[in-house]
Design a protein around this motif. Structure first.
Motif, PDB file in Angstrom:
ATOM      1  N   VAL A 121      42.932 -48.160  43.315  1.00 54.43           N
ATOM      2  CA  VAL A 121      44.116 -47.590  43.239  1.00 54.43           C
ATOM      3  C   VAL A 121      45.062 -49.072  43.180  1.00 54.43           C
ATOM      4  N   ILE A 122      45.841 -48.767  41.447  1.00 51.47           N
ATOM      5  CA  ILE A 122      46.870 -49.922  41.368  1.00 51.47           C
ATOM      6  C   ILE A 122      48.175 -49.794  41.542  1.00 51.47           C
ATOM      7  N   ASN A 123      48.530 -50.949  42.849  1.00 50.21           N
ATOM      8  CA  ASN A 123      49.623 -51.609  43.097  1.00 50.21           C
ATOM      9  C   ASN A 123      50.253 -52.225  41.669  1.00 50.21           C
ATOM     10  N   MET A 124      51.312 -52.371  42.450  1.00 52.40           N
ATOM     11  CA  MET A 124      52.652 -52.486  41.825  1.00 52.40           C
ATOM     12  C   MET A 124      52.707 -52.845  39.618  1.00 52.40           C
ATOM     13  N   GLN A 125      52.168 -51.637  39.735  1.00 51.59           N
ATOM     14  CA  GLN A 125      52.598 -51.225  37.992  1.00 51.59           C
ATOM     15  C   GLN A 125      54.134 -51.048  37.834  1.00 51.59           C
ATOM     16  N   GLY A 126      54.033 -51.347  36.850  1.00 51.01           N
ATOM     17  CA  GLY A 126      55.998 -51.952  36.074  1.00 51.01           C
ATOM     18  C   GLY A 126      56.141 -53.237  36.374  1.00 51.01           C
ATOM     19  N   HIS A 127      55.739 -54.144  37.105  1.00 50.73           N
ATOM     20  CA  HIS A 127      55.985 -55.733  37.787  1.00 50.73           C
ATOM     21  C   HIS A 127      56.180 -56.172  36.364  1.00 50.73           C
ATOM     22  N   ALA A 128      55.023 -56.104  35.862  1.00 50.62           N
ATOM     23  CA  ALA A 128      55.109 -57.282  35.109  1.00 50.62           C
ATOM     24  C   ALA A 128      54.437 -56.472  33.074  1.00 50.62           C
ATOM     25  N   SER A 129      55.529 -55.410  33.232  1.00 47.59           N
ATOM     26  CA  SER A 129      54.648 -54.192  32.218  1.00 47.59           C
ATOM     27  C   SER A 129      54.710 -54.878  30.654  1.00 47.59           C
ATOM     28  N   ALA A 130      55.375 -56.130  30.573  1.00 48.82           N
ATOM     29  CA  ALA A 130      54.361 -56.626  29.092  1.00 48.82           C
ATOM     30  C   ALA A 130      53.428 -57.185  28.853  1.00 48.82           C
ATOM     31  N   ASN A 131      52.593 -57.538  30.398  1.00 50.83           N
ATOM     32  CA  ASN A 131      51.953 -58.283  30.527  1.00 50.83           C
ATOM     33  C   ASN A 131      50.552 -57.378  31.415  1.00 50.83           C
ATOM     34  N   GLU A 132      51.049 -56.327  31.116  1.00 53.36           N
ATOM     35  CA  GLU A 132      49.763 -54.957  31.514  1.00 53.36           C
ATOM     36  C   GLU A 132      48.972 -54.218  30.865  1.00 53.36           C
ATOM     37  N   VAL A 133      47.889 -54.022  31.527  1.00 56.23           N
ATOM     38  CA  VAL A 133      47.336 -53.433  30.683  1.00 56.23           C
ATOM     39  C   VAL A 133      47.590 -52.030  30.961  1.00 56.23           C
ATOM     40  N   SER A 134      47.131 -50.833  29.960  1.00 53.02           N
ATOM     41  CA  SER A 134      47.405 -49.564  29.644  1.00 53.02           C
ATOM     42  C   SER A 134      46.785 -48.375  31.310  1.00 53.02           C
ATOM     43  N   LYS A 135      47.178 -47.566  31.429  1.00 55.36           N
ATOM     44  CA  LYS A 135      46.672 -46.685  32.425  1.00 55.36           C
ATOM     45  C   LYS A 135      45.356 -46.255  31.422  1.00 55.36           C
ATOM     46  N   GLY A 136      45.750 -45.752  29.684  1.00 53.91           N
ATOM     47  CA  GLY A 136      44.268 -45.322  29.500  1.00 53.91           C
ATOM     48  C   GLY A 136      43.556 -46.478  29.690  1.00 53.91           C
ATOM     49  N   ASP A 137      43.684 -47.956  29.078  1.00 59.30           N
ATOM     50  CA  ASP A 137      42.749 -48.633  28.925  1.00 59.30           C
ATOM     51  C   ASP A 137      42.183 -48.988  29.959  1.00 59.30           C
ATOM     52  N   ILE A 138      42.810 -48.819  30.999  1.00 62.06           N
ATOM     53  CA  ILE A 138      42.194 -49.764  32.434  1.00 62.06           C
ATOM     54  C   ILE A 138      41.072 -48.663  32.975  1.00 62.06           C
ATOM     55  N   THR A 139      41.419 -47.364  32.837  1.00 61.30           N
ATOM     56  CA  THR A 139      40.049 -46.366  33.179  1.00 61.30           C
ATOM     57  C   THR A 139      39.010 -46.749  32.388  1.00 61.30           C
ATOM     58  N   LYS A 140      39.294 -47.036  30.698  1.00 59.29           N
ATOM     59  CA  LYS A 140      38.107 -47.653  29.319  1.00 59.29           C
ATOM     60  C   LYS A 140      36.883 -48.727  29.956  1.00 59.29           C
ATOM     61  N   ALA A 141      38.497 -49.486  30.261  1.00 53.96           N
ATOM     62  CA  ALA A 141      37.884 -51.263  30.940  1.00 53.96           C
ATOM     63  C   ALA A 141      36.715 -51.122  32.130  1.00 53.96           C
ATOM     64  N   MET A 142      37.530 -50.491  33.145  1.00 53.73           N
ATOM     65  CA  MET A 142      37.213 -50.509  34.626  1.00 53.73           C
ATOM     66  C   MET A 142      35.251 -49.798  34.831  1.00 53.73           C
ATOM     67  N   GLU A 143      35.940 -47.949  33.515  1.00 51.64           N
ATOM     68  CA  GLU A 143      34.401 -47.707  33.309  1.00 51.64           C
ATOM     69  C   GLU A 143      34.096 -46.643  35.239  1.00 51.64           C
TER      70      GLU A 143
END
Length: 218
Positions: A121-143
Motif C-alpha cells: 500500500v502506497i500512503n501519502m501519495q501527492g504529499h511531496a509530488s516533486a520528490n515522489e516516484v511515479s506509479k509506473g516506476d514504483i511497480t518497476k522498481a519494486m518488482e
C-alpha cells in the motif's frame, strides 16, 4: 490501555476472563487490545509468549489484526510467519520504497519464499509530488504490484487530527477508506461478508456500508 506483558501473562494462564476485560469494545464486531501502556523497564515479550496469546485470540475471533509498529524483530517474525494477509505500507519516496522492497524480501524469506499474502500500500501519495516516484516506476522498481494508492489530502487528514475527529466522520476520508483500503482488506474477510450478505438478501454495497458503520465511533 493495558500492557502486552499483562496480556501474555493472562494468555499463559489461559485466563479468558482477564483477556476479555482488557479488550476495548469498539462496536458490534470490533474489539481492540490496546497495549500502549507498556512501561520502559519491563522485560520484553518473547515470540513464544506472543504465540500463546495469538492462539487464544484466534480460537475466539475469526479475524485478528496485529499492528507490528515498534515491535521487536522476534515478534514481527512470529506474526509474519503465520499471517494470512500482510500489509506493507510505504510512502512513494525513493528511500521509503527501498526499505519496503527490502522488507518484502525479508518477509519472503520468513515465509519460505512465498509472497502471495503480501499487499503493498502506497500512503501519502501527492504529499511531496516533486520528490515522489511515479506509479509506473514504483511497480518497476519494486518488482511487485501495488494493491492500493492512498492520496494525501492535508485538509482532510490534518483537519481531522487537529479537530480530534475520526477519519470515518469525514465524507472524503470515508470515501477513501471505502473505495481504496477496504477492497484490500476484503481479500481476507470478503468471503464471509459476502456469504452473510447473501443470506440476508443484501447487495454487496450494503456489506461495505455495514462494515464502514462498524468503524464509526458509537
Amino acid at each position: 490501555s493495558t500492557t502486552l506483558n499483562e496480556a501474555v501473562r493472562a494468555a499463559a494462564d489461559n485466563n479468558s476472563d482477564n483477556i476479555a476485560r482488557m479488550l476495548q469494545d469498539m462496536g458490534e464486531r470490533l474489539k481492540v487490545l490496546a497495549t500502549g501502556g507498556d512501561v520502559m523497564l519491563e522485560d520484553d515479550v518473547s515470540a513464544d509468549q506472543l504465540e500463546i496469546l495469538l492462539d487464544l485470540m484466534m480460537v475466539t475471533y475469526p479475524l485478528v489484526v496485529v499492528d507490528l509498529s515498534q515491535s521487536s524483530s522476534a515478534l514481527q517474525k512470529a506474526v509474519l510467519s503465520r499471517a494470512c494477509q500482510i500489509l506493507v505500507v510505504s510512502t512513494p519516496t525513493l528511500s521509503a520504497l527501498r526499505m519496503a522492497r527490502s522488507l518484502i524480501q525479508e518477509v519472503r524469506e520468513v515465509r519460505g519464499g512465498e509472497d502471495d499474502a503480501i499487499d503493498l500500500v502506497i500512503n501519502m501519495q501527492g504529499h511531496a509530488s516533486a520528490n515522489e516516484v511515479s506509479k509506473g516506476d514504483i511497480t518497476k522498481a519494486m518488482e511487485f504490484d501495488v494493491s492500493a494508492y492512498l492520496p494525501y489530502d492535508a485538509k482532510v487528514f490534518l483537519g481531522s487530527e487537529n479537530d480530534s475527529r475520526r477519519l470515518t466522520e469525514d465524507k472524503v476520508a470515508r470515501g477513501l477508506i471505502e473505495n481504496v483500503l477496504l477492497p484490500v482488506v476484503l481479500k481476507s474477510v470478503g468471503g464471509d461478508l459476502k456469504n452473510e450478505s447473501a443470506a440476508e438478501g443484501e447487495k454487496s454495497s450494503g456489506v461495505m456500508s455495514g462494515l464502514m458503520s462498524k468503524l464509526k465511533a458509537k
